[in-house]
Design a protein around this motif. Structure first.
Motif, PDB file in Angstrom:
ATOM      1  N   ASN A 165       2.830   8.060  -9.564  1.00 19.80           N
ATOM      2  CA  ASN A 165       4.223   7.306  -9.070  1.00 19.80           C
ATOM      3  C   ASN A 165       3.944   5.997  -8.844  1.00 19.80           C
ATOM      4  O   ASN A 165       4.652   5.040  -8.825  1.00 19.80           O
ATOM      5  CB  ASN A 165       4.719   8.123  -7.975  1.00 19.80           C
ATOM      6  CG  ASN A 165       5.094   9.492  -8.028  1.00 19.80           C
ATOM      7  OD1 ASN A 165       5.737   9.548  -9.201  1.00 19.80           O
ATOM      8  ND2 ASN A 165       4.973  10.271  -7.144  1.00 19.80           N
ATOM      9  N   ASP A 166       2.693   5.620  -8.007  1.00 16.01           N
ATOM     10  CA  ASP A 166       2.063   4.270  -7.809  1.00 16.01           C
ATOM     11  C   ASP A 166       2.182   3.570  -8.939  1.00 16.01           C
ATOM     12  O   ASP A 166       2.375   2.274  -9.130  1.00 16.01           O
ATOM     13  CB  ASP A 166       0.952   4.311  -6.743  1.00 16.01           C
ATOM     14  CG  ASP A 166       1.402   5.534  -5.624  1.00 16.01           C
ATOM     15  OD1 ASP A 166       2.362   4.939  -4.934  1.00 16.01           O
ATOM     16  OD2 ASP A 166       0.407   5.942  -5.179  1.00 16.01           O
ATOM     17  N   VAL A 167       1.418   3.969  -9.844  1.00 10.80           N
ATOM     18  CA  VAL A 167       1.097   3.362 -10.985  1.00 10.80           C
ATOM     19  C   VAL A 167       2.122   2.967 -11.788  1.00 10.80           C
ATOM     20  O   VAL A 167       2.467   1.860 -12.180  1.00 10.80           O
ATOM     21  CB  VAL A 167       0.000   4.020 -11.953  1.00 10.80           C
ATOM     22  CG1 VAL A 167      -0.462   3.028 -13.236  1.00 10.80           C
ATOM     23  CG2 VAL A 167      -1.319   4.250 -11.215  1.00 10.80           C
ATOM     24  N   GLY A 207      -2.641   2.302  -4.793  1.00 12.23           N
ATOM     25  CA  GLY A 207      -1.720   3.635  -4.630  1.00 12.23           C
ATOM     26  C   GLY A 207      -2.898   4.657  -5.112  1.00 12.23           C
ATOM     27  O   GLY A 207      -3.988   4.161  -5.407  1.00 12.23           O
ATOM     28  N   ASP A 208      -2.507   5.951  -4.966  1.00 16.54           N
ATOM     29  CA  ASP A 208      -3.400   6.891  -5.536  1.00 16.54           C
ATOM     30  C   ASP A 208      -2.956   7.870  -6.454  1.00 16.54           C
ATOM     31  O   ASP A 208      -3.315   8.539  -6.877  1.00 16.54           O
ATOM     32  CB  ASP A 208      -3.748   7.792  -4.084  1.00 16.54           C
ATOM     33  CG  ASP A 208      -2.606   8.665  -3.720  1.00 16.54           C
ATOM     34  OD1 ASP A 208      -1.526   8.106  -3.822  1.00 16.54           O
ATOM     35  OD2 ASP A 208      -2.706   9.775  -3.416  1.00 16.54           O
ATOM     36  N   SER A 209      -1.749   7.526  -6.923  1.00 14.47           N
ATOM     37  CA  SER A 209      -1.056   8.638  -7.766  1.00 14.47           C
ATOM     38  C   SER A 209      -0.336   8.065  -9.091  1.00 14.47           C
ATOM     39  O   SER A 209       0.004   6.969  -8.910  1.00 14.47           O
ATOM     40  CB  SER A 209      -0.024   9.571  -7.077  1.00 14.47           C
ATOM     41  OG  SER A 209       1.145   8.805  -6.769  1.00 14.47           O
ATOM     42  N   PHE A 251       0.890  -1.099   0.075  1.00 12.32           N
ATOM     43  CA  PHE A 251      -0.007  -0.030  -0.076  1.00 12.32           C
ATOM     44  C   PHE A 251       1.062   1.414   0.077  1.00 12.32           C
ATOM     45  O   PHE A 251       1.647   1.313   0.749  1.00 12.32           O
ATOM     46  CB  PHE A 251      -1.035   0.105   1.430  1.00 12.32           C
ATOM     47  CG  PHE A 251      -2.183  -0.706   1.093  1.00 12.32           C
ATOM     48  CD1 PHE A 251      -3.257  -0.604   0.840  1.00 12.32           C
ATOM     49  CD2 PHE A 251      -1.999  -2.341   1.824  1.00 12.32           C
ATOM     50  CE1 PHE A 251      -4.069  -1.445   0.739  1.00 12.32           C
ATOM     51  CE2 PHE A 251      -2.873  -3.189   1.733  1.00 12.32           C
ATOM     52  CZ  PHE A 251      -4.102  -2.973   1.137  1.00 12.32           C
ATOM     53  N   ASP A 252       0.334   2.226  -0.804  1.00 18.85           N
ATOM     54  CA  ASP A 252       0.938   3.622  -0.656  1.00 18.85           C
ATOM     55  C   ASP A 252       0.247   4.206   0.663  1.00 18.85           C
ATOM     56  O   ASP A 252      -0.563   3.587   1.165  1.00 18.85           O
ATOM     57  CB  ASP A 252       0.437   4.331  -1.737  1.00 18.85           C
ATOM     58  CG  ASP A 252       0.716   5.905  -1.440  1.00 18.85           C
ATOM     59  OD1 ASP A 252       1.826   6.052  -1.631  1.00 18.85           O
ATOM     60  OD2 ASP A 252      -0.365   6.490  -1.702  1.00 18.85           O
ATOM     61  N   LEU A 253       0.898   5.100   1.099  1.00 19.11           N
ATOM     62  CA  LEU A 253       0.375   5.786   2.557  1.00 19.11           C
ATOM     63  C   LEU A 253      -0.373   7.101   2.229  1.00 19.11           C
ATOM     64  O   LEU A 253      -1.699   6.902   2.402  1.00 19.11           O
ATOM     65  CB  LEU A 253       1.411   6.010   3.325  1.00 19.11           C
ATOM     66  CG  LEU A 253       1.103   6.657   4.789  1.00 19.11           C
ATOM     67  CD1 LEU A 253       0.238   5.575   5.605  1.00 19.11           C
ATOM     68  CD2 LEU A 253       2.343   6.847   5.683  1.00 19.11           C
ATOM     69  N   ASP A 254       0.111   8.092   1.971  1.00 18.00           N
ATOM     70  CA  ASP A 254      -0.577   9.432   1.837  1.00 18.00           C
ATOM     71  C   ASP A 254      -1.667   9.299   0.668  1.00 18.00           C
ATOM     72  O   ASP A 254      -1.113   9.201  -0.398  1.00 18.00           O
ATOM     73  CB  ASP A 254       0.398  10.514   1.519  1.00 18.00           C
ATOM     74  CG  ASP A 254       1.310  10.779   2.554  1.00 18.00           C
ATOM     75  OD1 ASP A 254       1.122  10.935   3.822  1.00 18.00           O
ATOM     76  OD2 ASP A 254       2.611  10.546   2.501  1.00 18.00           O
ATOM     77  N   GLY A 255      -2.860   9.831   1.012  1.00 19.48           N
ATOM     78  CA  GLY A 255      -3.766   9.666  -0.118  1.00 19.48           C
ATOM     79  C   GLY A 255      -4.487   8.369  -0.466  1.00 19.48           C
ATOM     80  O   GLY A 255      -5.366   8.400  -1.123  1.00 19.48           O
ATOM     81  N   THR A 256      -3.734   7.441   0.066  1.00 22.90           N
ATOM     82  CA  THR A 256      -4.522   6.021  -0.039  1.00 22.90           C
ATOM     83  C   THR A 256      -4.930   5.192   1.048  1.00 22.90           C
ATOM     84  O   THR A 256      -6.015   4.900   1.151  1.00 22.90           O
ATOM     85  CB  THR A 256      -3.263   5.193  -0.682  1.00 22.90           C
ATOM     86  OG1 THR A 256      -2.987   5.485  -1.676  1.00 22.90           O
ATOM     87  CG2 THR A 256      -3.968   3.475  -0.932  1.00 22.90           C
ATOM     88  N   LEU A 257      -4.183   5.290   2.160  1.00 30.66           N
ATOM     89  CA  LEU A 257      -4.499   5.008   3.537  1.00 30.66           C
ATOM     90  C   LEU A 257      -4.964   6.075   4.514  1.00 30.66           C
ATOM     91  O   LEU A 257      -6.030   6.034   5.159  1.00 30.66           O
ATOM     92  CB  LEU A 257      -3.369   4.125   4.386  1.00 30.66           C
ATOM     93  CG  LEU A 257      -2.916   2.828   3.557  1.00 30.66           C
ATOM     94  CD1 LEU A 257      -1.782   2.169   4.459  1.00 30.66           C
ATOM     95  CD2 LEU A 257      -3.934   1.805   3.368  1.00 30.66           C
TER      96      LEU A 257
HETATM   97 MG   LIG Z   1       0.050   8.755  -2.290  1.00 28.39          MG
END
Ligand SMILES: [Mg+2]
Ligand SMILES: O=C(O)COP(=O)(O)O
Length: 226
Positions: free
Chosen positions: A185-187, A181-183, A18-24
């Protein structure tokens, strides 16, 4: 957890990162408070939460550079100025955590995955020192076997290094893994690691819909994965 099975050839993934900021967690209110306090100390105009929301995602150093530039494009910012500002930001942010909250569905999904013996990890661009205390604060302290921060390895997302490292430690293949994730960078990091990627629509993607990055699935809440 049918959507997860569909992304992993009919089986539950063995590892979910998991990504953290914006996801969790919705951490922008605290990040914006710290950015604005830093800017005010430096005699500059505060940026405000909406602006900071668009700048989060590439770690603290880039966030501070964007704040100094007053823009997402920060190449003109002087490195020495950025170092001074970053040190202040990190100090100030260490005291800013009261406004950070979990998104709906997060706790339920983590509970279901850990009950199903799926291994869990956090791979964030946030500096590592902030991650475990933040997870503890929002009640997620016990869930993650691995935590990789933005300064844990020489590379950050969108580089896939952290994902590859966690998969190696967990002894799983890319096809047995999933990234959430949310961004952009994650994808990009997930794609570079050949890991299927779920994106949440509610996070921070520099003001653009994350669907544009073409993740394998977009959800409006992690509860949709249950
Ligand atoms: Mg994020
Ligand atoms: O700290 C950031 O810039 C973003 O962190 P994230 O990778 O958890 O979204």
């Amino acid at each position: 957890m049918k959507p997860l099975r569909e992304l992993c050839a009919g089986e539950l993934p063995r590892l979910v990162m998991f990504d953290l900021d914006g996801t969790l967690v919705d951490s922008v209110p605290d990040l914006a408070t710290a950015v604005d306090r830093m800017l005010i100390e430096l005699g500059r105009v505060p940026a405000g939460v909406e602006q900071v929301r668009e700048w989060v995602g590439n770690g603290a150093r880039v966030l501070v550079r964007r704040a100094l530039a007053g823009d997402i494009e920060h190449s003109a910012v002087n490195d020495a100025d950025a170092d001074v500002a970053l040190a202040r930001f990190l100090d100030i942010y260490a005291d800013c955590h009261d406004l950070t909250v979990l998104y709906p569905g997060v706790h339920e999904l983590l509970e279901a995955l850990s009950t199903a013996a799926v291994e869990l990890a956090v791979v964030t661009n946030k500096p590592e020192r902030f991650v475990a205390p933040l997870l503890e604060q929002v009640g997620l302290g016990g869930y993650f076997r691995w935590i990789i921060g933005g300064d844990t390895l020489p590379q950050q997302k969108p580089d896939p290094a952290a994902l590859l490292q966690v998969m190696h430690l967990a002894g799983v293949t890319a096809a047995q893994s999933l990234f959430v994730g949310d961004s952009r960078n994650d994808v990009l990091a997930a794609r570079a690691a050949s890991v299927p990627c779920v994106a949440v629509s509610y996070g921070y993607n520099h003001g653009r819909p994350v669907a544009e990055e073409e993740p394998n699935l977009v959800v409006d809440s992690l509860a949709e994965l249950l």
